[in-house]
Motif scaffolding. Structure first.
Motif, PDB file in Angstrom:
ATOM      1  N   SER A 131      67.130  77.949  50.602  1.00  0.00           N
ATOM      2  CA  SER A 131      65.680  77.922  50.785  1.00  0.00           C
ATOM      3  C   SER A 131      65.024  78.351  49.483  1.00  0.00           C
ATOM      4  N   LEU A 132      63.712  78.151  49.402  1.00  0.00           N
ATOM      5  CA  LEU A 132      62.977  78.551  48.201  1.00  0.00           C
ATOM      6  C   LEU A 132      62.978  80.058  48.028  1.00  0.00           C
ATOM      7  N   ARG A 133      62.883  80.784  49.137  1.00  0.00           N
ATOM      8  CA  ARG A 133      62.894  82.233  49.040  1.00  0.00           C
ATOM      9  C   ARG A 133      64.252  82.744  48.575  1.00  0.00           C
ATOM     10  N   ALA A 134      65.322  82.159  49.100  1.00  0.00           N
ATOM     11  CA  ALA A 134      66.655  82.577  48.661  1.00  0.00           C
ATOM     12  C   ALA A 134      66.849  82.309  47.179  1.00  0.00           C
ATOM     13  N   TYR A 135      66.307  81.207  46.691  1.00  0.00           N
ATOM     14  CA  TYR A 135      66.433  80.901  45.268  1.00  0.00           C
ATOM     15  C   TYR A 135      65.630  81.889  44.421  1.00  0.00           C
ATOM     16  N   ARG A 136      64.424  82.240  44.863  1.00  0.00           N
ATOM     17  CA  ARG A 136      63.605  83.194  44.112  1.00  0.00           C
ATOM     18  C   ARG A 136      64.257  84.574  44.073  1.00  0.00           C
ATOM     19  N   GLU A 137      64.805  85.005  45.218  1.00  0.00           N
ATOM     20  CA  GLU A 137      65.457  86.312  45.240  1.00  0.00           C
ATOM     21  C   GLU A 137      66.703  86.326  44.347  1.00  0.00           C
ATOM     22  N   HIS A 188      57.345  79.567  56.558  1.00  0.00           N
ATOM     23  CA  HIS A 188      56.584  78.322  56.644  1.00  0.00           C
ATOM     24  C   HIS A 188      57.405  77.289  57.404  1.00  0.00           C
ATOM     25  N   PRO A 193      67.183  83.505  54.440  1.00  0.00           N
ATOM     26  CA  PRO A 193      65.847  84.063  54.165  1.00  0.00           C
ATOM     27  C   PRO A 193      64.845  82.954  53.901  1.00  0.00           C
ATOM     28  N   THR A 194      63.751  83.003  54.603  1.00  0.00           N
ATOM     29  CA  THR A 194      62.708  81.990  54.462  1.00  0.00           C
ATOM     30  C   THR A 194      61.359  82.667  54.275  1.00  0.00           C
ATOM     31  N   ASP A 195      60.385  81.899  53.896  1.00  0.00           N
ATOM     32  CA  ASP A 195      59.019  82.382  53.737  1.00  0.00           C
ATOM     33  C   ASP A 195      58.233  82.320  55.029  1.00  0.00           C
TER      34      ASP A 195
END
Length: 763
Positions: A595-601, A173, A169-171
């Motif tokens: 990814s940053l999104r995977a970490y946020r989720e 960008h 999963p990515t944002d």
């Protein structure tokens, strides 16, 4: 009943000729209904053949008759033989299939069936209604066509596997790759495009990929072209070879790229050097190519057959030799080579000439040299005063002051005498397919010249055993890489002289020692030893685990000749020990940091789960508070046995009392299950019997105490492979994948809704 005297003298003509299908069918069609009317064959002379042919009755309408008008000039007897020759079916070894109705018609066209056969012919089935399910019956032409194509294709031809793409999963960008520095992009392109050719000198898709990347962005042009021209695939591009050579010699003036400084290495196929550009100017173009490349460091002129199984070329080709213009060009340039390969087949002069070439300025900086097929002189007499091949070869090596890496391939001149004359400053030594290399000569060399040695590769040497390993720790304290492949090859394809020439691989009283600097131990096809010698070898590695802190790769493939039951226990024991002592057991990287999104989720899910647990704990604490009696105030513990008071409203001590003590698992109960679930690699035959033996021995293993725990666990190797079997090594090993065709096996073609079972194969 009296017999006719005239018939008594006439005997039936006995013929031992194998009847054709026409005769068999005609006899069965004429005489099957009434066997009593069958007449014995009578002798016919040449005079009566024409009369009997004219007296034959009219044939039945059910059988076609030959057209006699087609050959009016032939006599009746010749016409009859010609007709029978035309009616005789052709002999074919083709496998019968039921591809379609046309094949059946062609098969039946070779003979003429009678009326009964035609009447008994199966009626065609009505067409089945089309369904949304996949129609892939055994009788379909599509399936059998694919089956035929799979049978005709070679075993090695396989479908390319589709790469498995992991979902991250990515944002959305996309990073600006063009903003990366040049040296970073160069490393990316080199890593992603390696190799540009395969072992058969065929181009790989990486060449087209680099060209597309060079045309995608201006920032990608220079690093992509540099990755392509570092080792230009001259002989991998067959059609544009001449254009590529001329492009490197005289690049276009309108291009802003400097191709002369991009090339670092040249790999040239000696069997095609005469057609480098064309048959007339290949030597001149080779000289121009080398003189135009100002940063060239390595030149490798090789023969594609200089690899396993190391056999001579059967087809005669035009012999190519090192042209004098090549070395004249190197003398005129300012090149300082670092790697070179000498091939005895391409040397028109002797080893003294090679020594003179090493004195040139371009060769004085060599660090890596390879000698191929340099053999000792079999015609040399013992009382001759001329220098031997070993002495000449050692003098040529000694004339290189900066030499660090030395390799010999298929050289019979490699023996104890040559090794004793080599320099003691070598860092890397590789000896491959040298039949006269023995363990005694190797031990003598390492004891005198092995102090600086960091890499030792000994592959396919038929007379070399492992006795020299007993003093390896003392002789080579800096050794980091040890590779040995003890698979040997026959001199001819039809001969079987690939057995080891030593008596034992390792003696019963010989225990190897291992240097502390080892990073890689790769020893394959170890054979011709017993269980005791193999135990000493494996035990030496286990006992030296504490002294091998830098070991990262451990590969051992051994063949131990023993009973299959004992070998199964032997393999189970040592595979588990190597895995337990050397395998890396660190934590795997967290998949939530992809990814940053995977970490946020992941953090959001953790927060939500924590809030849910907090609410559940609050509800539980409120319910428990209502049921707990008030404290007596005397300071005594009012909690039941097995509970503790933490001075808070947490329900952690309350949850512990809900556990039933009878539900606790006994560690001994899980012991047999843990041992039975261990997966061991078994590549020899009798696999199923080994599994049965393992299952029968589970009870015995669970009863015995595990008193052989390792004294030290290294636990730093990312690659640990220990395979013990009794396979006989071959030049080319086949596995299950080599015998599978394109059609999947199984019951995927079964249709349970069919009312009738179609005829066909049962698989």
């Amino acid at each position: 009943m009296a017999l006719d005297p005239s018939r008594k003298r006439k005997r039936a003509h006995v013929s031992y000729r194998e009847p054709s299908s026409d005769d068999h069918l005609s006899d069965s069609a004429t005489h099957t209904d009434n066997p009593a009317r069958r007449k014995p064959p009578v002798r016919r002379s040449t005079r009566h053949q024409s009369h009997e042919v004219e007296q034959q009755p009219e044939p039945s309408t059910s059988r076609p008759t030959p057209n006699r008008a087609a050959s009016p000039t032939l006599p009746p007897s010749a016409a009859h033989r010609t007709h029978r020759r035309q009616r005789k079916p052709k002999l074919s070894y083709r496998e019968e299939t039921t591809d379609d109705d046309d094949s059946e018609e062609h098969a039946e066209a070779d003979y003429e069936p009678d009326e009964d056969v035609v009447q008994r012919k199966r009626k065609p089935k009505p067409p089945r209604p089309s369904t949304p399910r996949k129609q892939s019956g055994h009788g379909s032409s599509k399936t059998i066509g694919a089956r035929k194509r799979a049978f005709d294709t070679p075993l090695r031809e396989k479908k390319p596997l589709q790469p498995v793409v992991a979902h991250i999963p990515t944002d959305g960008h996309k990073p600006d790759m063009s903003s990366l520095p040049y040296h970073v992009l160069l490393q990316i392109f080199v890593y992603a495009s390696h190799p540009l050719r395969d072992e058969n000198m065929h181009a790989t898709p990486s060449i087209a990929w680099l060209i597309n990347m060079a045309q995608m962005s201006q920032a990608f042009t220079k690093p992509a072209l540099t990755a392509l021209h570092r080792n230009p695939p001259i002989f991998a591009i067959r059609h544009n070879r001449r254009k590529l050579v001329h492009h490197l010699i005289t690049p276009p003036a309108d291009t802003g790229q400097q191709y002369k400084v991009m090339v670092k290495r040249l790999e040239l196929d000696a069997t095609q050097m005469s057609t480098l550009t064309d048959s007339t100017t290949s030597v001149a173009d080779l000289s121009s190519l080398i003189s135009s490349l100002t940063t060239l460091k390595e030149i490798d002129i090789f023969d594609p057959l200089d690899r396993p199984p190391y056999r001579e070329r059967q087809k005669r080709t035009r012999r190519w030799t090192y042209p004098p213009e090549l070395f004249d060009t190197l003398r005129q340039t300012e090149l300082r080579l670092q790697s070179w390969r000498w091939h005895a087949t391409y040397c028109a002069e002797g080893l003294l000439w090679i020594k003179d070439i090493h004195a040139d300025q371009a060769f004085q900086s060599l660090r890596d040299v390879t000698f191929v097929k340099f053999n000792f002189d079999e015609k040399r007499k013992d009382d001759s005063t001329d220098p031997t091949t070993e002495e000449l070869l050692a003098s040529a090596v000694a004339s290189l002051p900066t030499l660090q890496s030395l390799a010999f391939e298929s050289c019979t001149a490699v023996n104890g005498k040559l090794l004793s004359l080599l320099p003691s400053t070598l860092v890397s030594l590789s000896i491959t397919n040298c039949i006269y290399l023995t363990s005694d000569s190797m031990h003598a060399f390492l004891s005198d010249h092995g102090y600086h040695l960091e890499e030792l590769v000994l592959n396919h040497n038929q007379s070399l055993d492992l006795s020299f390993l007993t003093s390896l720790h003392q002789d080579c304290p800096r050794l980091e890489v040890l590779k040995m492949d003890l698979n040997y090859y026959s001199t001819l394809a039809m001969s079987s002289d690939n057995e080891p020439l030593y008596d034992w691989l390792l003696g019963l009283d010989e225990v190897p020692t291992w240097p502390a600097a080892l990073r890689i131990i790769d020893m394959q096809h170890l054979r011709k030893w017993g269980a005791d010698a193999a135990t000493n070898f494996f035990t030496s590695l286990i006992d030296s685990a504490a002294e091998l802190p830098y070991l990262r790769e451990l590969r051992i493939l051994a063949m131990v000749d023993m009973d299959w039951r004992q070998r199964a226990d032997f393999r189970r024991k040592w595979a588990a020990r190597f895995e337990k002592v050397f395998a890396w057991r660190g934590k795997a990287p967290s998949p939530h940091l992809a990814s940053l999104r995977a970490y946020r989720e992941w953090k959001a899910d953790e927060q939500e789960a924590g809030d849910r647990n907090d609410s559940l704990l609050d509800i539980t604490a409120e319910d428990v508070r209502k049921d707990v009696p008030p404290s007596t105030g005397d300071g005594a513990d009012s909690h039941p046995e097995g509970e503790s008071d933490n001075g808070s409203d947490s329900d952690v001590p309350l949850l512990s009392k809900r556990k039933n003590k009878n539900e606790a698992w006994n560690p001994k109960r899980l012991r047999s299950r843990a041992k039975a679930s261990t997966n061991y690699d078994e590549t020899s035959d009798n696999e199923n019997q080994d599994e049965d033996a393992d299952a029968d021995a589970d009870t015995q293993h669970t009863e015995e105490p595990d008193d052989e725990e390792p004294t030290f666990v290294q636990g730093r190797c990312h690659t640990v492979m220990c395979r013990i079997d009794n396979l006989r090594p071959r030049e080319e090993m086949f596995d299950e994948a080599d015998f599978l065709d394109e059609e999947r096996s199984g019951d995927e073609e079964w249709d349970e809704d069919r009312d009738e079972v179609e005829e066909g194969y049962a698989w």
